[in-house]
Design a protein around this motif. Structure first.
Motif, mmCIF file in Angstrom:
data_model
loop_
_atom_site.group_PDB
_atom_site.id
_atom_site.type_symbol
_atom_site.label_atom_id
_atom_site.label_comp_id
_atom_site.label_asym_id
_atom_site.label_seq_id
_atom_site.Cartn_x
_atom_site.Cartn_y
_atom_site.Cartn_z
ATOM 1 N N GLN A 377 0.860 -1.269 -0.003
ATOM 2 C CA GLN A 377 -0.033 0.042 -0.043
ATOM 3 C C GLN A 377 0.851 1.186 0.049
ATOM 4 O OE1 GLN A 377 -3.362 -0.141 -0.475
ATOM 5 N NE2 GLN A 377 -3.082 -2.457 -0.471
ATOM 6 N N GLY A 378 0.540 2.435 -0.710
ATOM 7 C CA GLY A 378 0.875 3.520 -0.551
ATOM 8 C C GLY A 378 2.166 3.692 -1.521
ATOM 9 N N ILE A 379 2.218 2.811 -2.545
ATOM 10 C CA ILE A 379 3.415 3.215 -3.451
ATOM 11 C C ILE A 379 2.958 4.158 -4.627
ATOM 12 C CG2 ILE A 379 4.869 2.110 -5.590
ATOM 13 C CD1 ILE A 379 4.149 -0.824 -4.216
ATOM 14 N N SER A 380 3.862 5.217 -4.652
ATOM 15 C CA SER A 380 3.483 6.431 -5.547
ATOM 16 C C SER A 380 3.610 5.912 -6.737
ATOM 17 C CB SER A 380 4.720 7.413 -5.325
ATOM 18 O OG SER A 380 4.634 8.567 -6.071
ATOM 19 N N GLY A 381 2.497 6.132 -7.538
ATOM 20 C CA GLY A 381 2.475 5.864 -9.037
ATOM 21 C C GLY A 381 1.818 4.489 -9.545
ATOM 22 N N LEU A 382 1.593 3.802 -8.355
ATOM 23 C CA LEU A 382 1.078 2.437 -8.506
ATOM 24 C C LEU A 382 -0.101 2.042 -7.660
ATOM 25 C CD1 LEU A 382 4.146 0.008 -8.874
ATOM 26 C CD2 LEU A 382 2.736 0.748 -10.739
ATOM 27 N N GLU A 383 -0.955 1.517 -8.031
ATOM 28 C CA GLU A 383 -2.180 1.198 -7.355
ATOM 29 C C GLU A 383 -2.616 -0.338 -7.124
ATOM 30 O OE1 GLU A 383 -7.114 1.605 -7.704
ATOM 31 O OE2 GLU A 383 -5.935 2.236 -9.374
ATOM 32 N N VAL A 384 -2.797 -1.001 -6.014
ATOM 33 C CA VAL A 384 -2.860 -2.293 -5.732
ATOM 34 C C VAL A 384 -4.267 -2.576 -5.844
ATOM 35 C CG1 VAL A 384 -2.723 -4.211 -4.016
ATOM 36 C CG2 VAL A 384 -1.178 -2.360 -3.971
ATOM 37 N N ARG A 404 -1.427 3.074 -24.213
ATOM 38 C CA ARG A 404 -1.317 1.571 -23.680
ATOM 39 C C ARG A 404 0.119 0.912 -23.981
ATOM 40 N NH1 ARG A 404 -5.101 -2.066 -22.024
ATOM 41 N NH2 ARG A 404 -4.155 -4.333 -21.846
ATOM 42 N N GLU A 405 0.704 1.225 -25.026
ATOM 43 C CA GLU A 405 2.047 0.633 -25.417
ATOM 44 C C GLU A 405 2.943 1.305 -24.310
ATOM 45 O OE1 GLU A 405 5.272 0.594 -29.020
ATOM 46 O OE2 GLU A 405 3.197 1.300 -29.444
ATOM 47 N N LEU A 406 2.826 2.615 -24.065
ATOM 48 C CA LEU A 406 3.686 3.099 -23.002
ATOM 49 C C LEU A 406 3.612 2.468 -21.697
ATOM 50 C CD1 LEU A 406 6.282 4.987 -22.565
ATOM 51 C CD2 LEU A 406 4.716 7.048 -22.222
ATOM 52 N N ASP A 407 2.346 2.398 -21.262
ATOM 53 C CA ASP A 407 2.026 1.811 -19.834
ATOM 54 C C ASP A 407 2.715 0.504 -19.980
ATOM 55 O OD1 ASP A 407 0.643 4.127 -19.767
ATOM 56 O OD2 ASP A 407 -1.542 3.157 -19.641
ATOM 57 N N VAL A 408 2.436 -0.313 -20.675
ATOM 58 C CA VAL A 408 3.091 -1.867 -20.821
ATOM 59 C C VAL A 408 4.628 -1.533 -20.751
ATOM 60 C CG1 VAL A 408 3.430 -3.932 -22.192
ATOM 61 C CG2 VAL A 408 1.112 -2.767 -22.153
ATOM 62 N N LYS A 409 5.474 -0.543 -21.377
ATOM 63 C CA LYS A 409 6.671 -0.437 -21.376
ATOM 64 C C LYS A 409 7.361 -0.049 -19.868
ATOM 65 C CE LYS A 409 10.618 1.758 -23.706
ATOM 66 N NZ LYS A 409 10.983 2.830 -24.794
ATOM 67 N N LEU A 410 6.346 1.000 -19.380
ATOM 68 C CA LEU A 410 6.978 1.354 -17.816
ATOM 69 C C LEU A 410 6.452 -0.020 -16.793
ATOM 70 C CD1 LEU A 410 4.990 4.773 -17.718
ATOM 71 C CD2 LEU A 410 7.426 4.465 -17.854
ATOM 72 N N LEU A 411 5.532 -0.445 -17.093
ATOM 73 C CA LEU A 411 5.250 -1.948 -16.046
ATOM 74 C C LEU A 411 6.618 -3.112 -16.354
ATOM 75 C CD1 LEU A 411 1.525 -2.228 -16.230
ATOM 76 C CD2 LEU A 411 3.085 -1.267 -14.271
ATOM 77 N N ARG A 412 6.809 -2.945 -17.518
ATOM 78 C CA ARG A 412 7.894 -4.036 -18.103
ATOM 79 C C ARG A 412 9.194 -3.540 -17.355
ATOM 80 N NH1 ARG A 412 8.467 -9.486 -19.154
ATOM 81 N NH2 ARG A 412 11.041 -9.557 -18.707
ATOM 82 N N SER A 442 -1.074 -4.237 -16.454
ATOM 83 C CA SER A 442 -0.787 -4.411 -14.996
ATOM 84 C C SER A 442 0.438 -5.478 -14.857
ATOM 85 C CB SER A 442 -1.973 -5.013 -14.256
ATOM 86 O OG SER A 442 -2.466 -6.241 -14.728
ATOM 87 N N ILE A 443 0.883 -5.472 -13.567
ATOM 88 C CA ILE A 443 1.863 -6.590 -13.260
ATOM 89 C C ILE A 443 0.952 -7.431 -12.252
ATOM 90 C CG2 ILE A 443 3.738 -6.780 -11.481
ATOM 91 C CD1 ILE A 443 4.654 -3.845 -12.532
ATOM 92 N N ARG A 444 1.150 -8.709 -12.436
ATOM 93 C CA ARG A 444 0.245 -9.544 -11.669
ATOM 94 C C ARG A 444 1.304 -10.184 -10.708
ATOM 95 N NH1 ARG A 444 -1.736 -13.249 -15.396
ATOM 96 N NH2 ARG A 444 -3.786 -12.121 -15.208
ATOM 97 N N VAL A 445 1.058 -9.996 -9.300
ATOM 98 C CA VAL A 445 1.710 -10.711 -8.232
ATOM 99 C C VAL A 445 1.049 -11.891 -7.539
ATOM 100 C CG1 VAL A 445 2.676 -10.009 -5.939
ATOM 101 C CG2 VAL A 445 2.358 -8.264 -7.562
ATOM 102 N N GLN A 468 9.521 3.658 -7.832
ATOM 103 C CA GLN A 468 10.196 5.208 -7.630
ATOM 104 C C GLN A 468 11.144 5.558 -8.726
ATOM 105 O OE1 GLN A 468 11.788 5.692 -3.889
ATOM 106 N NE2 GLN A 468 11.943 7.831 -3.809
ATOM 107 N N HIS A 469 12.078 4.315 -8.861
ATOM 108 C CA HIS A 469 13.083 4.703 -10.008
ATOM 109 C C HIS A 469 12.474 4.897 -11.455
ATOM 110 C CE1 HIS A 469 17.047 4.085 -11.799
ATOM 111 N NE2 HIS A 469 16.440 3.050 -12.463
ATOM 112 N N ILE A 470 11.901 3.828 -11.843
ATOM 113 C CA ILE A 470 11.131 3.992 -13.042
ATOM 114 C C ILE A 470 10.159 5.014 -13.544
ATOM 115 C CG2 ILE A 470 9.968 2.726 -14.893
ATOM 116 C CD1 ILE A 470 12.524 1.349 -14.216
ATOM 117 N N LEU A 471 9.238 5.393 -12.650
ATOM 118 C CA LEU A 471 8.076 6.371 -12.848
ATOM 119 C C LEU A 471 8.745 7.631 -12.715
ATOM 120 C CD1 LEU A 471 5.147 4.269 -11.424
ATOM 121 C CD2 LEU A 471 5.815 4.511 -13.604
ATOM 122 N N GLN A 472 9.611 7.800 -11.610
ATOM 123 C CA GLN A 472 10.100 9.163 -11.267
ATOM 124 C C GLN A 472 10.920 9.627 -12.676
ATOM 125 O OE1 GLN A 472 12.521 9.307 -8.081
ATOM 126 N NE2 GLN A 472 12.133 11.758 -7.817
#
Length: 478
Positions: A377-384, A404-412, A442-445, A468-472
């Motif tokens: 919980q509380g990750i900046s930029g990500l929602e559980v 969508r393509e850029l979203d997938v790239k960020l999550l990757r 999404s990333i599946r955990v 934090q590293h990727i999204l910032q």
């Protein structure tokens, strides 16, 4: 004899003269029509003009076939696959790196269990590798019947039927019952196998908003009004509600008690897909019915695969005997696919034995799910996204980039960051053009009972660090 024949002939001539004129005209018309049908051709030759060789060549030269697959630009990146070496158990070797597995649906850690493997090996030596035949054609082994009996007993239903492929289980069950003209109410978040089953059924599909019982009741009321206007049609139209116990695309639990109330109020049948909730929810792992304390007889059909908690292959349906027996002649995946390899059936039976012997594993799994769910919980930029007791949940971007393509790239990028630090995650993949309602990237955990508290904390910490590293850097780059 001759006089008798003459008398009959005289009677026929007399009847001919006494018959009404309209009767004679009608009979004459029918005789002429029969003669015409006997001597006329059943088709007419269409007039056509033969093309010259030059015209044929020009037409062939102008014709351009459509591509079998969509054209891809030359600068499109090639698909990237993560290659696994060894078993996908607690520790997994991906692309040559050993990682802690947070990607495989091995919820109860039975994939690499020694008891399960030994039973599979014993069965392999006895029966061989495969079956080379569907259940109705020398593909039914004694171990199949034993597994069906054990599953029915475990789920406390009258009968069970097993399939050799998990995806095909619900995709075969739906069209076995619902046909053209029938009506199916489906949650918008339904998984792809349900969508394929609906497509095969050719039924009238009505989607309701995800887990929104008010929207579902609105659709049921509309149908009730239509039934009152056309009661004759209503009597021959079957109605179904299709939901998942624990949605793979959202990690949410279906509101089963409310669904049962609507079932009896509007006289519909419930088909419940429990691939994710079987072996997870409930005190004994019997799924969402046990989780809510709902009588399993209130559900018309339960379907689940054996590829998650049971760590095997295939799937099963369970319910009343007359319902299940119908699939033995109507379930396409059952009738036309080679039956489940006996060693996998034996592995599933042993997995059931372990589930029945140690019910604490279900509580342990739920505790670990809550632990990492809270830690993320509380990750900046990500929602559980998903229930706190779901062993498979999603991490989505709080705010999409608009592409969508850029979203997938960020999550990757987040996945690769964690992979390089010995935490294996995966993206949720979809067939973009085939999904009825395409979920956001999404990333599946995935949580299993084998993961320690330290590993759960490490994974949560790394995901926060990666986000934090990727999204910032992305925000600063823009």
């Amino acid at each position: 004899m001759a006089s008798g024949q003459q008398w009959v002939l005289v009677e026929m001539v007399q009847a001919f003269y006494e018959a009404p004129a309209y009767h004679l005209i009608l009979e004459g018309f029918l005789i002429l029509w029969i003669v015409r049908l006997l001597f006329s051709k059943t088709y007419k030759l269409q007039e056509r003009s033969d093309l010259t060789e030059k015209e044929k060549e020009e037409l062939i030269e102008d014709w351009q076939p459509e591509p079998l697959v969509p054209l891809v630009s030359k600068d499109h990146p090639p698909p990237k696959y993560d290659v696994v070496s060894g078993p996908t158990s607690h520790k997994i070797i991906v692309n040559g790196k050993e990682c802690i597995n947070f990607a495989s649906f091995n919820f109860l850690g039975l994939l690499d269990n020694e008891r399960v493997k030994n039973q599979a090996l014993t069965s392999l030596k006895k029966y061989g590798v495969g079956t080379c035949g569907p259940r109705g054609f020398y593909g039914t082994f004694d171990v199949h019947l034993e597994l069906e009996e054990r599953l029915a007993k475990f789920m406390r239903t009258e009968e069970a039927i097993i399939y050799s492929y998990g995806f095909a289980t619900i995709a075969s069950a739906i069209p076995a019952y619902s046909k053209r003209g029938d009506i199916v109410f489906v949650d918008e978040a339904a998984c792809f196998s349900i969508q394929k089953g609906l497509q095969a059924s050719r039924s009238n599909i009505k989607y309701f908003k995800h887990n929104d019982m008010d929207d579902l009741e609105r659709l049921l009321k509309e149908l009730e009004t239509e039934d009152q206007e056309n009661p004759r049609k209503a009597r021959v139209t079957r109605r179904f509600i299709v939901v998942e116990g624990l949605y793979i695309n959202t990690g949410d639990i279906c509101p089963l008690p409310e669904l049962v109330q609507l079932k009896y109020k509007y006289k519909v049948r419930i088909l419940l897909e429990e691939s994710l909730s079987f072996g997870v929810l409930g005190e004994h792992g019997r799924g969402v019915t046990e989780h809510f304390g709902v009588n399993i007889d209130d559900i018309d059909l339960i379907s689940a695969n054996m590829e998650n908690s049971l760590a095997s292959i295939g799937g099963f349906c369970c319910g009343r005997s007359f319902v299940i027996d119908h699939q033995r002649l109507s379930g396409q995946g059952y009738c036309f696919s080679a039956s489940l390899p006996p060693m996998l059936a034996a592995a599933a039976i042993e997995a059931l034995n372990i589930m029945e012997e140690d019910i604490d594993i279900f509580r342990l799994l739920r505790d670990k799910c809550k632990h990492i769910h809270s830690a993320l919980q509380g990750i900046s930029g990500l929602e559980v996204v998903g229930e706190s007791i779901s062993p498979a949940f999603h991490l989505q971007l709080e705010k999409s980039t608009g592409s969508r393509e850029l979203d997938v790239k960020l999550l990757r990028g987040i996945i690769d960051y964690c992979m390089n630090r010995q935490i294996a995650l995966t993206q949720a993949h979809y067939l973009d053009k085939e999904e009825r309602f395409l979920p956001p990237p999404s990333i599946r955990v995935v949580v299993t009972i084998e993961q320690t508290e330290e590993e759960l904390e490490k994974a949560a910490s790394l995901i926060k660090e990666a986000a934090q590293h990727i999204l910032q850097h992305t925000v600063l780059g823009h």
